[in-house]
Design an enzyme around this catalytic site. Structure first.
Site, PDB file in Angstrom:
ATOM      1  N   HIS A  83     -11.461  -4.126   8.741  1.00 13.22           N
ATOM      2  CA  HIS A  83     -11.983  -4.021   7.373  1.00 13.22           C
ATOM      3  C   HIS A  83     -13.317  -3.280   7.333  1.00 13.22           C
ATOM      4  CE1 HIS A  83      -9.156  -7.379   7.106  1.00 13.22           C
ATOM      5  NE2 HIS A  83      -9.129  -7.203   5.798  1.00 13.22           N
ATOM      6  N   GLU A 121       0.825  -1.220   0.000  1.00 17.08           N
ATOM      7  CA  GLU A 121       0.000   0.000   0.000  1.00 17.08           C
ATOM      8  C   GLU A 121       0.853   1.261   0.000  1.00 17.08           C
ATOM      9  OE1 GLU A 121      -0.716  -2.634   1.771  1.00 17.08           O
ATOM     10  OE2 GLU A 121      -2.728  -3.208   1.119  1.00 17.08           O
TER      11      GLU A 121
END
Lengths: 336, 339, 444
Positions: free
Chosen positions: A137, A68
């Site tokens: 999440h 990321e």
């Protein structure tokens, strides 16, 4: 060009609307590329990029490694040097891994260099709870990024808006962060054909009313509208404002509404404390609309805990329609 | 036809570059040295705010690495980046003006020492974050590849950055996508006070290239010709579309990490030993030995550099300060968003 | 106990007003509602009516500047002996403006203080304060919402006499509104005798093709289109008078929706295949609402300084125009409509006043203003309609509009054309008639 009513409005899902926007942009401009994890043949974790890789090839729909920070930074560098990357985080939570590049680089390069460059970068963040994916999440982190000058942060709530705002983001010379609620991806709605933009920084009045202003973001707009319908049955006429953009925030639309109704309820999924609603409330309290307030401001936000797994618990930590109904009644009927 | 054997014994830089190019390289090395000294002096006089990270002793790495670049090629730099700016043809007056916090500075007084950039010259900017420039350099290389510009990006970073996640992610992505980027690690032995021996598991940082399937070379970063030879080869490889390389220039900063450094982690002997390997002295000797410059010519370059720096400081001192009411300018390209 | 007469706040940013003239002499009797005195503020002049029956005493001298909410006189009952003016309860309940220095220096000597500082024992008049448990308990303040406080400030009402209906006795906006209705002559509109019948429609002579339907604004009438009619004469012009305006009957209109309905009936009765619709101010809001519900019949839409696109409106001016009974009180308010005051000549004012000489017409208009713009806020919101309408639409606005902020125009979606004029106020069709005429004509 006389007025005419289309016989049937075309409907797309929120995810399809995003894909259509990306498709239009990529067809029109070779510089537009997509970057993200598993966005190629897999089609993206939420099938947002879908089959675009077949149309544009792996050179323009680029699967990144699970990196990321590196991926986000590559997108920043590419944006600085002539490309128009759209970077997808698989989950908005993973932005934590890339905050350095978003916050220290993308947001600040232009200012640090005295305006010599721009970073025309679009980042997409699938966010929010309701999927049973639990604490890592399911977060709504828009307030994190909304706190950073140099970024623009939007939360489109409808298929029509997400397409228009994504295209507006691509036209914008500065980094635009798009927070997409995962539960909205399958929501269908009217989406105009062709190219159009929806302005960044302008709220939308989704329902006009005179008794109370409900300012909501993202999926909460739909819950607020459902609440407003229930409240109408009880004689309470609620105005529902879809904030749409967290930064730069549309102060005037909110203030005009509060001047009219004298009451404000903010509804957002991010953690309540220091969240988007805190900013809306403070902004109103600091403005001339203060004089029109006829009840305390109320915030409905996420609970002060990580998002839990158990479905009942998961529902309990974010505002639901009955919570909004109850809060509005308390405000309008002078119970608080 | 030149004798191949003899050719081999002549240093690469002499073979590869014209006398004018080499003289210009030495001029830039002097400019860096004098710039850093001028900055240090101005700092001491209270003309410069904040802190700064001086690169005295690392001039050969900065100038040598950029020898084969044009203005189309990009660099990303570090907090110890003044030398990279000079190597990439920065305007020294605008650099000093930035240090002095002036509106005429590269960043209009908003960036300071750690954020000098000159996009027109391909300098994408120094960075205040260790490892911050690595992914950005890879992104610039992606643009070059995608847009077909043929440009190469040199990504400068220090030994400290090689233990950041961004280093590993960036090298991996650059290699997977075969991007035209050259990672140049200026290993000056210390990340602030922590030596590479104490911080880095591999003996040479260039050894890490193996993990990302790219060539890695460690060279004497104070030897202009050695630096040029290694980096030029990597740049050429990148230009051919064969992907990234990692070059490690072993060098040393004479000064502390920043102006607050008390030098408690290294010995006087070590510092003076490295000062004995002054890259400018070596470069001067190289050019004199090969008949490119005389000793007087070298002295003249130094005097000229001193004058350039003096003029730059004068320009900076005479420049106006930014207006406080414009402090939020340039947060966004379209300014209403800053409201 | 005598009735207090205060300097009322009649303008948004008014902090004090000057007594221009008393219509009643000291010691004379007045009846509630009689003209009592005129005031001048920085922006306008206005006539103030007697708040009750009584004999005037302790009137502040003409020319003196008084902070809003402060007493300017007292009205005594017939048998009551005016020894000295009563002491008002002081403290937190009084208008903050009372503390502000008032008046230019040359009037300082004339500035009255109807409250003699020498009276330190106001206990006999302080019942309201002592009886308020909330105020007594908290010692320093009392609970009231910001809206209640601002309403009280504007009306000069002392909140400490009120008991709040909110939690913990909090005074809310509603409490102030009901107090104002019961304890004072409501500034709200007087009753009017309602009439029935269709709206008045007038037509121009000549013109061919798709007609232009013109809808005027609040407190105006069909005559107001004269300045641009020349530019539009190629088409048949149809002017509609709003209810309670011009020659139309004074209908009882309970809501905006009803107003739209009445207008729509008038429009439908015209039986036009299509029309170009032009509306000004309130007429703009109505034109937009009409276009939204009759999209097939409206081929273009022109909105001049329309209402309905934002909350703000100059409520004081609407009330001022609605209330005015004489050219002297109407003129200053008419001048707020335009950027260049010279356009509003004395004869223009006299004509305008003549058109509004019928008290029943004024009352009907005030009732309409109270319904559409309660508390000086636009209670109508047509932004969604503007998003929806698809026919070519233009918005024309003057950037010096002091009635409705021109920035409301910026809320229009991108496909709506904006024409913004510098140096023009709320009446572009009068102030920039040539330009506005050209714009509309080019749209036909």
């Amino acid at each position: 060009m006389n007025a005419h009513t289309p016989t049937a409005l075309r409907e797309l899902s929120y995810a399809e609307a995003i894909r259509e926007a990306m498709d239009l942009a990529m067809a029109a401009d070779d510089r537009v590329i997509l970057m993200g994890e598993d966005i190629g043949v897999y089609g993206g974790a939420f099938q947002v990029t879908g089959d675009l890789v077949h149309k544009y090839g792996t050179d323009r729909v680029m699967d990144t490694p699970i990196s990321e920070l590196g991926g986000a930074g590559v997108a920043v560098g590419a944006a600085l040097t002539g490309l128009r990357p759209i970077f997808e985080f698989q989950f908005s939570d993973f932005a934590a891994l890339a905050m350095e590049q978003i916050v220290n680089q993308a947001a600040k390069v232009r200012y640090m260099l005295g305006g010599a460059v721009s970073v025309p970068l679009v980042m997409r963040f699938p966010s929010g709870s309701g999927t049973g994916a639990a604490a890592q999440h399911s977060q709504s982190l828009e307030a994190w990024l909304g706190h950073v000058p140099g970024l623009k942060v939007v939360q489109p709530s409808t298929p029509e808006d997400v397409k228009g705002m994504l295209l507006a983001a691509l036209e914008d010379p500065d980094p635009v962060m798009i927070f997409e609620h995962k539960i909205l991806y399958k929501m269908k709605g009217h989406v105009p054909e062709g190219y159009y933009t929806t302005p960044i920084g302008k709220a939308a009045i989704r329902r006009a009313g005179k008794d109370v202003s409900i300012v909501a973001t993202s999926i909460m707009v739909h819950k607020a509208l459902a609440a407003a319908e229930q409240l109408a049955g009880e004689g309470i006429d609620a105005e529902v404002i879809d904030l749409r953009t967290v930064r730069p925030m549309d102060h005037e639309t909110v203030l005009a509404s509060v001047r009219k109704t004298g009451r404000l309820v903010c509804v957002y999924e991010g953690v309540k404390t220091l969240g988007v609603g805190a900013e809306i409330s403070a902004m109103v309290a600091e403005s001339d609309a203060f004089d029109f307030l006829d009840a305390p401001i109320v915030r409905l936000g996420g609970a002060e805990c990580p998002v839990p797994y158990n479905p009942e618990l998961e529902k309990a930590v974010v505002p639901q329609t009955p919570d909004i109904v109850e809060a509005v009644k308390n405000v309008v009927k002078g119970r608080i | 036809m030149p004798d191949t054997q003899l050719e081999q014994n002549i240093p690469y830089a002499i073979r590869a570059y014209s006398p004018e190019q080499l003289t210009d390289a030495l001029r830039k090395m002097f400019l860096i040295r004098k710039f850093e000294e001028g900055a240090e002096d101005s700092y001491t006089r209270g003309l410069i705010h904040g802190t700064m990270h001086l690169s005295i002793g690392q001039e050969a790495s900065a100038v040598g690495s950029c020898m084969s670049l044009t203005d189309e090629d990009k660099i990303t730099s570090t907090h110890r980046g003044h030398g990279h700016c000079v190597a990439k043809n920065a305007d020294l007056g605008k650099m000093f003006a930035e240090f002095f916090g002036k509106e005429t500075g590269y960043c209009k007084g908003r960036g300071g020492s750690m954020h000098i950039a000159d996009p027109a010259k391909g300098n994408l900017g120094a960075n205040g974050i260790v490892g911050g420039g690595l992914p950005i350099a890879v992104g610039a290389a992606l643009s070059a590849k995608r847009l077909g510009t043929g440009a190469v990006t040199i990504c400068f970073f220090g030994d400290g950055a090689n233990n950041e996640g961004a280093f590993h992610e960036s090298l991996n992505i650059a290699s997977v996508w075969k991007l035209p980027v050259v990672f140049v690690c200026e290993n000056n032995k210390y990340g602030m006070s922590t030596s590479t021996e104490r911080s880095t598991a591999v003996r040479n940082i260039a050894d890490r290239a193996v993990a990302y399937s790219m060539p890695g070379r460690t060279v004497d970063g104070n030897d202009f010709s050695a630096v040029t030879e290694a980096v030029d080869a990597a740049v050429a490889r990148a230009r051919r579309g064969e992907g990234p390389s990692l070059i490690e220039n072993l060098t040393y900063r004479w000064r502390g990490h920043s102006k607050s450094d008390r030098n408690r982690y290294r010995t006087k002997e070590e510092i003076s030993d490295w000062m004995g390997r002054d890259p400018i002295v070596s470069m001067s000797r190289l050019l004199v030995d090969h008949g490119i410059l005389t000793n007087d010519g070298v002295a003249a370059l130094e005097t000229e550099a001193e004058q350039v720096i003096k003029d730059a400081i004068e320009f900076a001192a005479a420049s106006p300060y930014p207006k406080v009411e414009e402090v939020t300018r340039d947060v966004y390209t379209v300014q209403e968003a800053a409201e | 106990m005598p009735i207090e007469v205060i300097m009322p706040k009649v303008d948004m940013d008014m902090t004090s007003g000057k007594i221009a003239v008393w219509h009643v002499a000291e010691g004379e009797a007045v009846a509630k509602g009689d003209p009592l005195f005129d005031i001048e503020t920085a922006k306008a002049a206005m006539e103030i009516e007697a708040p009750g029956d009584g004999v005037l005493h302790f009137a502040a001298p003409e020319g003196s500047e008084i902070a809003i909410g402060q007493p300017v006189a007292w009205l005594y009952a017939a048998g009551e002996k005016p020894v000295e003016p009563p002491q008002r309860p002081g403290g937190v309940g009084t208008s903050p403006a009372a503390d502000q220095p008032v008046g230019p220096d040359d009037r300082q000597s004339a500035a009255p203080d109807p409250v003699p500082a020498a009276d330190p024992e106001p206990a006999h008049e302080a019942g309201a304060l002592a009886d308020d448990p909330a105020a007594a308990e908290t010692g320093e303040g009392f609970r009231a919402t910001p809206r209640a406080r601002s309403l009280a400030r504007e009306s000069g009402l002392d909140l400490r006499g009120l008991s709040g209906t909110g939690p913990r006795g909090r005074i809310q906006g509603e409490d102030v509104r009901s107090a104002l209705q019961t304890t004072r002559t409501a500034p709200a509109p007087a009753r009017f005798a309602a009439e029935t019948g269709p709206l008045a429609v007038t037509r121009s002579k000549g013109g061919t093709g798709t007609p232009v339907v013109l809808i005027h604004g609040f407190a105006s009438d069909a005559m107001s289109w004269a300045p641009i009619e020349g530019a539009l004469k190629q088409r048949p012009l149809i002017r509609i008078d709003l209810p309670g305006h011009g020659k139309s009957p004074k209908l009882r209109i309970p809501s905006f929706r009803d107003l739209v309905k009445v207008l729509r009936e008038a429009f439908d009765a015209l039986s036009l295949e299509t029309a170009h619709l032009v509306g000004h101010s309130l007429g703009g809001a109505l034109a937009l609402a009409l276009a939204d519900t009759r999209p097939k019949s409206v081929s273009t839409l022109t909105l001049i300084a329309p209402a309905g696109l934002g909350a703000e409106v100059n409520g004081a001016a609407l009330l001022g125009i609605g209330n005015a009974t004489r050219p002297e009180s109407l003129g200053p308010w008419l001048r707020t409509l335009v950027a260049d005051e010279r356009l509003v000549t004395d004869s223009y004012v006299r004509l305008a006043m003549a058109a509004r000489s019928d008290p029943n017409l004024r009352a009907a208009q005030l009732a309409m203003a109270d319904m559409l713009f309660p508390d000086g806020v636009q209670a109508i919101d047509l932004r969604a309609a503007l998003e929806r309408v698809e026919m070519p639409t233009r918005v024309i606005w003057g950037r010096q509009d002091a009635i409705i902020p021109w920035r409301h125009a910026l809320r229009a979606p991108g496909r709506v054309g904006l024409h913004l004029f510098d140096g023009i106020g709320h009446m572009p069709q009068m102030e920039a008639s040539d330009e506005v005429g050209k714009i509309i004509r080019s749209n036909l």
